[in-house]
Design an enzyme around this catalytic site. Structure first.
Site, PDB file in Angstrom:
ATOM      1  N   LYS A 117     -69.208  38.798  29.516  1.00  0.00           N
ATOM      2  CA  LYS A 117     -67.760  38.572  30.161  1.00  0.00           C
ATOM      3  C   LYS A 117     -67.897  39.579  31.445  1.00  0.00           C
ATOM      4  O   LYS A 117     -68.036  40.652  31.385  1.00  0.00           O
ATOM      5  CB  LYS A 117     -66.792  39.181  29.078  1.00  0.00           C
ATOM      6  CG  LYS A 117     -65.624  39.212  30.032  1.00  0.00           C
ATOM      7  CD  LYS A 117     -64.560  39.798  29.105  1.00  0.00           C
ATOM      8  CE  LYS A 117     -63.340  40.417  30.106  1.00  0.00           C
ATOM      9  NZ  LYS A 117     -62.271  40.899  29.228  1.00  0.00           N
ATOM     10  N   ALA A 209     -56.574  38.032  29.564  1.00  0.00           N
ATOM     11  CA  ALA A 209     -55.742  39.159  30.014  1.00  0.00           C
ATOM     12  C   ALA A 209     -54.119  38.569  30.397  1.00  0.00           C
ATOM     13  O   ALA A 209     -53.978  37.655  30.807  1.00  0.00           O
ATOM     14  CB  ALA A 209     -56.067  39.705  31.102  1.00  0.00           C
ATOM     15  N   ASN A 231     -56.377  41.349  23.924  1.00  0.00           N
ATOM     16  CA  ASN A 231     -56.816  42.610  23.323  1.00  0.00           C
ATOM     17  C   ASN A 231     -55.728  43.546  23.015  1.00  0.00           C
ATOM     18  O   ASN A 231     -55.240  43.424  21.803  1.00  0.00           O
ATOM     19  CB  ASN A 231     -57.725  43.448  24.003  1.00  0.00           C
ATOM     20  CG  ASN A 231     -58.402  44.596  23.065  1.00  0.00           C
ATOM     21  OD1 ASN A 231     -57.744  44.849  22.327  1.00  0.00           O
ATOM     22  ND2 ASN A 231     -59.503  45.243  23.659  1.00  0.00           N
ATOM     23  N   THR A 232     -54.976  43.789  23.942  1.00  0.00           N
ATOM     24  CA  THR A 232     -54.030  44.857  23.978  1.00  0.00           C
ATOM     25  C   THR A 232     -52.605  44.391  22.951  1.00  0.00           C
ATOM     26  O   THR A 232     -52.033  45.015  22.165  1.00  0.00           O
ATOM     27  CB  THR A 232     -53.132  45.228  25.259  1.00  0.00           C
ATOM     28  OG1 THR A 232     -54.481  45.751  26.115  1.00  0.00           O
ATOM     29  CG2 THR A 232     -52.348  46.460  25.020  1.00  0.00           C
TER      30      THR A 232
END
Lengths: 286, 73
Positions: A117, A209, A231-232
């Site tokens: 990535k 993202a 992710n977050t």
């Protein structure tokens, strides 16, 4: 037309996705950062049967053998690790980082070893990519045999250049990393999907993202993205395990809705019940 | 990390480090108590294959990076 497959298990509802040399049956790709504990991370991956997770490469702490190893909490036999070049600000550093990630993953015999990535940042505040360095690094990594999954902005022109440079997937940001702002420019995302898939319908576009909650992931998929990388929004949710499940449903729902083909938007209403046979006439001018 | 006259200076993960002449990459990992196997070693900007760890001697001013995998998105 889908058949009774609709009533199969959740996993069977959506179609497999090929990225480079690998095939995923789970279109939700999760990051391994920011969890409160490795146990919580492992549980979040388990409940959605994560098949691909990203991982970062960092300097080993010297004289510290006490730390726990994240690898002990990952199902390495059933998970493709996608090593990233996070935190790199120029092409040269990103290429070095990719090579080191590949070296570690080859040692683990992980199928993600040839994947990277690619993330080359341009600003520590926005974490937006430096697209010029990203393009430069993509060319070099492709030359070295990497399968590059390329994090970039939602600029359709740059997305095209990265595909032409040999990236196996282009991964536009919905909004800045960790921001939770969702897909701020759906039109750009749509343009990227349409352009990159022109004459190459299986070319994977992944939204990477910016996802804040389940509806953001669903919107990305409804617009034609092939997968969502986040992710977050899971790791920092009040209940990460529950949010991971929500994201799984959202990605599958969005995929199905995209394939089903949405209705056209219209300014005015269109009645669902018959206009004829009403028991009273409609009032005039209404 | 006391400096002894015969020791030589290398840079490991951005830090100065004195090692005995004759130290190999494998020896350096032992000295640094790095026991886990899932690490990559870069020497002067080139990734070093694991097969070379036991042979490759460190030289003065070598720049070494030792990295492993951590959580990230």
């Amino acid at each position: 037309m889908m058949e009774s497959g609709l009533f199969l298990e959740r996993e069977a509802i959506t179609d497999p996705l090929q990225i480079g040399s690998q095939i995923l049956n789970q279109r939700l790709i999760l990051g391994t950062g920011k969890y409160e504990s490795f146990e919580q991370m492992a549980e979040s991956f388990k409940v959605v049967r994560a098949e691909c997770v990203t991982i970062a490469v960092r300097r080993e702490k010297l004289h510290d053998s006490s730390g726990r190893n994240i690898l002990d909490y990952l199902d390495l036999d059933n998970t493709i690790l996608l090593p990233n070049t996070s935190g790199c600000y120029d092409a040269e550093t990103a290429v070095r980082c990719a090579r080191m990630g590949r070296e570690i993953l080859r040692g683990l015999d992980n199928p993600g070893s040839e994947w990277v990535k690619l993330e080359v940042l341009g600003s520590s505040r926005s974490l937006m990519p430096d697209v010029l360095e990203t393009l430069k690094a993509t060319r070099e990594l492709v030359k070295e045999g990497f399968e590059v999954l390329c994090y970039t902005t939602d600029d359709p022109v740059m997305a095209r250049k990265l595909k032409d440079a040999g990236a196996v997937s282009v991964m536009p940001a919905g909004s800045p990393i960790g921001s939770g702002l969702g897909i701020v420019n759906p039109h750009n995302l749509q343009m990227i999907v349409e352009d990159l898939k022109q004459g190459d319908p299986d070319f994977p576009v992944i939204v990477d993202a910016g996802v804040g909650t389940a509806s953001d992931a669903a919107i990305a998929m409804e617009l034609g993205a092939d997968a969502v990388l986040l992710n977050t929004s899971v790791a920092r949710a009040a209940d990460p395990v529950k949010m991971a499940i929500a994201m799984d449903f959202a990605v599958r729902s969005g995929r199905l809705a995209f394939q089903a083909g949405r209705i056209m938007k219209s300014k005015y209403a269109s009645a669902s019940s018959p206009e004829h046979g009403l028991i009273a006439d409609r009032p005039r001018n209404r | 990390m006391n400096k002894i006259e015969s020791n030589m200076l290398v840079m490991v993960n951005g830090q100065d480090l004195y090692v005995q002449p004759g130290t190999t990459i494998a020896g350096l990992l032992v000295q640094l108590e790095i026991t886990q196997t899932a690490v990559a070693v870069e020497l002067n900007l080139q990734v070093q294959p694991k097969t070379t760890f036991a042979e490759r001697l460190l030289r003065p001013d070598d720049r070494v990076e030792i990295v492993s995998l951590v959580g990230g998105g």
